[in-house]
Design a protein around this motif. Structure first.
Motif, PDB file in Angstrom:
ATOM      1  N   ALA A  24       0.834  -1.190   0.000  1.00 42.94           N
ATOM      2  CA  ALA A  24       0.000   0.000   0.000  1.00 42.94           C
ATOM      3  C   ALA A  24       0.869   1.239   0.000  1.00 42.94           C
ATOM      4  O   ALA A  24       1.964   1.246   0.536  1.00 42.94           O
ATOM      5  CB  ALA A  24      -0.910   0.002   1.224  1.00 42.94           C
ATOM      6  N   PRO A  26       1.208   5.137   1.221  1.00 42.83           N
ATOM      7  CA  PRO A  26       0.621   6.067   2.180  1.00 42.83           C
ATOM      8  C   PRO A  26       0.102   7.311   1.490  1.00 42.83           C
ATOM      9  O   PRO A  26       0.666   7.769   0.506  1.00 42.83           O
ATOM     10  CB  PRO A  26       1.810   6.417   3.098  1.00 42.83           C
ATOM     11  N   ALA A  27      -0.992   7.863   2.020  1.00 43.37           N
ATOM     12  CA  ALA A  27      -1.568   9.070   1.446  1.00 43.37           C
ATOM     13  C   ALA A  27      -0.784  10.292   1.876  1.00 43.37           C
ATOM     14  O   ALA A  27      -0.208  10.341   2.947  1.00 43.37           O
ATOM     15  CB  ALA A  27      -3.024   9.210   1.875  1.00 43.37           C
ATOM     16  N   SER A  28      -0.759  11.285   1.004  1.00 45.86           N
ATOM     17  CA  SER A  28      -0.123  12.548   1.338  1.00 45.86           C
ATOM     18  C   SER A  28      -1.095  13.407   2.121  1.00 45.86           C
ATOM     19  O   SER A  28      -2.301  13.253   2.007  1.00 45.86           O
ATOM     20  CB  SER A  28       0.296  13.258   0.052  1.00 45.86           C
ATOM     21  N   GLN A  72      -2.799   9.926  -4.019  1.00 47.53           N
ATOM     22  CA  GLN A  72      -1.960  10.105  -2.840  1.00 47.53           C
ATOM     23  C   GLN A  72      -1.831  11.581  -2.462  1.00 47.53           C
ATOM     24  O   GLN A  72      -1.933  11.942  -1.289  1.00 47.53           O
ATOM     25  CB  GLN A  72      -0.577   9.497  -3.104  1.00 47.53           C
ATOM     26  N   ILE A  76      -5.614  10.699  -0.202  1.00 48.88           N
ATOM     27  CA  ILE A  76      -6.479   9.512  -0.253  1.00 48.88           C
ATOM     28  C   ILE A  76      -5.595   8.278  -0.247  1.00 48.88           C
ATOM     29  O   ILE A  76      -4.649   8.167  -1.038  1.00 48.88           O
ATOM     30  CB  ILE A  76      -7.361   9.534  -1.510  1.00 48.88           C
ATOM     31  N   ASP A  77      -5.905   7.325   0.621  1.00 46.13           N
ATOM     32  CA  ASP A  77      -5.135   6.085   0.701  1.00 46.13           C
ATOM     33  C   ASP A  77      -5.464   5.185  -0.489  1.00 46.13           C
ATOM     34  O   ASP A  77      -6.628   5.020  -0.859  1.00 46.13           O
ATOM     35  CB  ASP A  77      -5.468   5.332   1.990  1.00 46.13           C
ATOM     36  N   ALA A  79      -4.258   1.231  -2.076  1.00 47.85           N
ATOM     37  CA  ALA A  79      -3.481   0.001  -1.906  1.00 47.85           C
ATOM     38  C   ALA A  79      -3.616  -0.850  -3.152  1.00 47.85           C
ATOM     39  O   ALA A  79      -4.706  -0.974  -3.727  1.00 47.85           O
ATOM     40  CB  ALA A  79      -3.961  -0.774  -0.680  1.00 47.85           C
ATOM     41  N   ASN A  93      -9.030   4.183   0.312  1.00 55.88           N
ATOM     42  CA  ASN A  93      -9.464   4.477   1.691  1.00 55.88           C
ATOM     43  C   ASN A  93     -10.018   3.232   2.379  1.00 55.88           C
ATOM     44  O   ASN A  93     -11.020   3.260   3.083  1.00 55.88           O
ATOM     45  CB  ASN A  93     -10.499   5.607   1.707  1.00 55.88           C
ATOM     46  N   GLY A  94      -9.327   2.107   2.138  1.00 60.54           N
ATOM     47  CA  GLY A  94      -9.681   0.853   2.798  1.00 60.54           C
ATOM     48  C   GLY A  94     -10.867   0.122   2.220  1.00 60.54           C
ATOM     49  O   GLY A  94     -11.274  -0.911   2.765  1.00 60.54           O
TER      50      GLY A  94
END
Length: 209
Positions: A24, A26-28, A72, A76-77, A79, A93-94
């Motif tokens: 994944a 990481p989001a900024s 990112q 926003i996440d 993966a 976002n999961g």
């Protein structure tokens, strides 16, 4: 039916274009809520469909290098899958959770994220290349919509949020500046009278000498 199958195969192939990076990303924290202003940035729209959350609209400032970077930099996440990395956006976002998609390889043909582009005020167009290689247009819109078609032959629908900036709110009326009585004129007149009176007094004293 043949055309729809070809379109589905094309969409899957587009997702696989580009280098694969596992895990994944990481989001900024640089993104801001809402669409970007006209002067720059790329607006990212995420439509979660029937997964539950309301559609997300955020601004990625500057000129993101590709569609994944736009996610990112909007904060926003995202993966990828275990096999293809971020060549496939498996969770945003999961979402979806592991009960819907394991993210081991390619997402299911009946539960996956579709990727879109649009100009401001235009219409959503399905991306013809993967998000790792697609270059977002400055001032444009990037869209992601979770697709859950009934069969692999069904084409995905674009995000339900139109690619449009919110209209600027009309400027508010100026605040009340108090009474409209011309105090400035009155004060100016008083100053003139005082200065004039002082001049007369000085002149009389000089004559008296």
């Amino acid at each position: 039916m043949i055309a729809s199958r070809l379109a589905r195969c094309f969409a899957v192939s587009a997702l696989l274009v580009g280098a694969s990076f596992a895990g994944a990303a990481p989001a900024s924290a640089t993104g801001t809520d809402g669409a970007c202003p006209e002067v720059g940035g790329v607006t990212v729209v995420v439509d979660f469909g029937d997964l539950g959350p309301q559609p997300l609209v955020r601004c990625a400032p500057g000129t993101p290098a590709n569609g994944i970077a736009a996610l990112q930099e909007a904060g926003i996440d995202v993966a990828g899958s275990q096999k293809y990395g971020l060549a496939v956006a498996c969770r945003i976002n999961g979402k979806p959770g592991p009960d819907v998609e394991s993210c081991a390889g390619m997402p299911s043909a009946t539960a996956y994220w579709s990727y879109w582009h649009a100009s401001a005020g235009g219409t959503w167009q399905s991306s013809q290349e993967g998000a790792q290689t697609a270059k977002p247009a400055p001032g444009g819109f990037e869209g992601w919509a979770f697709a859950r078609p009934k069969s692999a032959n069904d084409l995905p629908s674009p995000p339900r949020v139109p690619p449009a900036r919110q209209a600027s709110s009309p400027s508010s009326a100026p605040a009340d500046q108090g009474s409209s009585f011309p105090w400035g004129v009155v004060i100016g007149a008083v100053v003139i009278v005082v200065v004039g009176g002082a001049g007369i007094v000085v002149a009389r004293r000089r004559r008296a000498q």
